[in-house]
Design an enzyme around this catalytic site. Structure first.
Site, PDB file in Angstrom:
ATOM      1  N   HIS A   1     133.767 -37.996 -21.586  1.00 14.96           N
ATOM      2  CA  HIS A   1     133.505 -37.129 -20.427  1.00 14.96           C
ATOM      3  C   HIS A   1     134.839 -36.633 -19.883  1.00 14.96           C
ATOM      4  O   HIS A   1     135.796 -37.410 -19.776  1.00 14.96           O
ATOM      5  CB  HIS A   1     132.791 -37.900 -19.311  1.00 14.96           C
ATOM      6  CG  HIS A   1     131.431 -38.387 -19.677  1.00 14.96           C
ATOM      7  ND1 HIS A   1     131.217 -39.329 -20.655  1.00 14.96           N
ATOM      8  CD2 HIS A   1     130.206 -38.077 -19.189  1.00 14.96           C
ATOM      9  CE1 HIS A   1     129.918 -39.567 -20.761  1.00 14.96           C
ATOM     10  NE2 HIS A   1     129.287 -38.812 -19.887  1.00 14.96           N
ATOM     11  N   ASN A   2     134.890 -35.366 -19.534  1.00 12.79           N
ATOM     12  CA  ASN A   2     136.112 -34.793 -18.979  1.00 12.79           C
ATOM     13  C   ASN A   2     135.725 -33.666 -18.023  1.00 12.79           C
ATOM     14  O   ASN A   2     135.049 -32.721 -18.423  1.00 12.79           O
ATOM     15  CB  ASN A   2     137.011 -34.272 -20.103  1.00 12.79           C
ATOM     16  CG  ASN A   2     138.353 -33.769 -19.585  1.00 12.79           C
ATOM     17  OD1 ASN A   2     138.721 -33.986 -18.432  1.00 12.79           O
ATOM     18  ND2 ASN A   2     139.103 -33.089 -20.441  1.00 12.79           N
TER      19      ASN A   2
END
Length: 333
Positions: free
Chosen positions: A91-92
């Site tokens: 996740h970013n």
């Protein structure tokens, strides 16, 4: 609406059986063909992101942490691409804070660099002016289930589960590699894995349940594209709580159904918040109201809300993948 009931059912627990869509159909009172048609359309519309096993990174021997970088505006695009290239980043997000790039990072059990050195390299490569590493000290909840029906209670009891210890044999790892793949929307979606492994359905599901009982697999379920499913806002609420009350308050915040993740993390001189709760809602106003209620009920006044403005990456980690070693060979300095 049947579609919304289906989405909730698949998020809650997807059946690990030979004909799972038939089992779902029987529960919803419709036909297997109707379920398969609905799921196919929901995937085509990008509402369903993936249906696969959700594993406990730590129990698979990986080291992981939430990480925040402070990156100048003109470097954000290049920094996000550098971070996304690491196979351990699932996740970013860009968030509305001085620490503006937030990502989850994992390194494999075979890592020569380790977690901290990997993050140090990424900080150098991205040009981030500051970084904080926020590992989980205590987990109160991890359960991403959007209430697509609008009928669920505002709060839920979070059960504590005791897990058995197991050794990950080659056979178990082979099954993990198949369970982590997105299933095909067919009458027998596990058949491809069964044929590849040369294994009976009975043995395949037996191992899957062993992995679940051991907490190695959290659950097998469907993950939605939140925004496409109508949940347009997600806030990372962060709270400055007294360490002696952290566990008590963490458990209470985790009871809110709209909270998908709730963790206790370390504080730093440049980061005063130690309790994290991810809140999902259809609008930012709903998110704000929920967080205000959480604050009022727990008599908390030191907190902040970080909204994601850009999703740079969101995908499941691929465990036992050579990409981790290849990244280290390329970037080791």
């Amino acid at each position: 609406m049947l579609e919304n009931e289906l989405l909730y059912e698949m998020q809650n627990a997807f059946p690990m059986t030979q004909r799972p869509f038939l089992d779902i159909a029987n529960k919803l009172g419709c036909s297997e063909e109707e379920v398969i048609d609905m799921v196919s359309k929901l995937k085509d519309d990008k509402i369903i992101r993936q249906t696969s096993a959700i594993f406990d990174t730590k129990r698979l021997g990986y080291k992981s942490s939430l990480v925040a970088f402070k990156v100048d505006e003109d470097l954000i695009d290049s920094a996000s691409q550098i971070i996304n290239a690491h196979p351990g980043v699932s996740h970013n997000y860009l968030r509305n804070h001085d620490f503006n790039i937030w990502f989850t990072m994992a390194v494999s059990p075979k890592s020569k660099l380790g977690l901290e050195k990997t993050i140090e390299i990424l900080q150098q490569k991205t040009g981030a002016s500051d970084a904080i590493i926020l590992p989980t000290l205590k987990m109160f909840k991890i359960s991403v289930k959007m209430d697509t029906t609008g009928k669920k209670a505002k709060k839920e009891k979070v059960k504590k589960v005791n897990h058995k210890e197991i050794e990950l044999t080659d056979e178990y790892i082979a099954v993990i590699k198949e369970l982590q793949k997105d299933i095909s929307v067919t009458k027998e979606p596990f058949k491809e894995a069964i044929d590849k492994l040369g294994m009976s359905y009975e043995r395949f599901f037996e191992i899957a349940h062993i992995l679940k009982d051991a907490g190695v697999m959290r659950r097998f379920a469907t993950i939605l594209n939140h925004r496409k499913a109508g949940f347009g806002a997600n806030a990372m609420s962060v709270w400055d709580v007294d360490e002696s009350k952290g566990e008590e308050i963490g458990k209470r915040l985790a009871e809110f159904s709209a909270v998908s993740h709730c963790y206790l993390r370390p504080k730093y001189p440049n980061w005063p918040y130690n309790l994290f709760a991810m809140v999902h809602a259809k609008t930012q106003e709903e998110c704000d109201e929920l967080i205000a209620q959480m604050a009022q009920e727990n008599k908390l006044d030191k907190y902040s809300k970080l909204y994601s403005t850009v999703e740079f990456k969101k995908q499941r980690l691929v465990y036992f993948d050579d990409a981790f070693e290849k990244w280290e060979e390329e970037y080791e300095i």
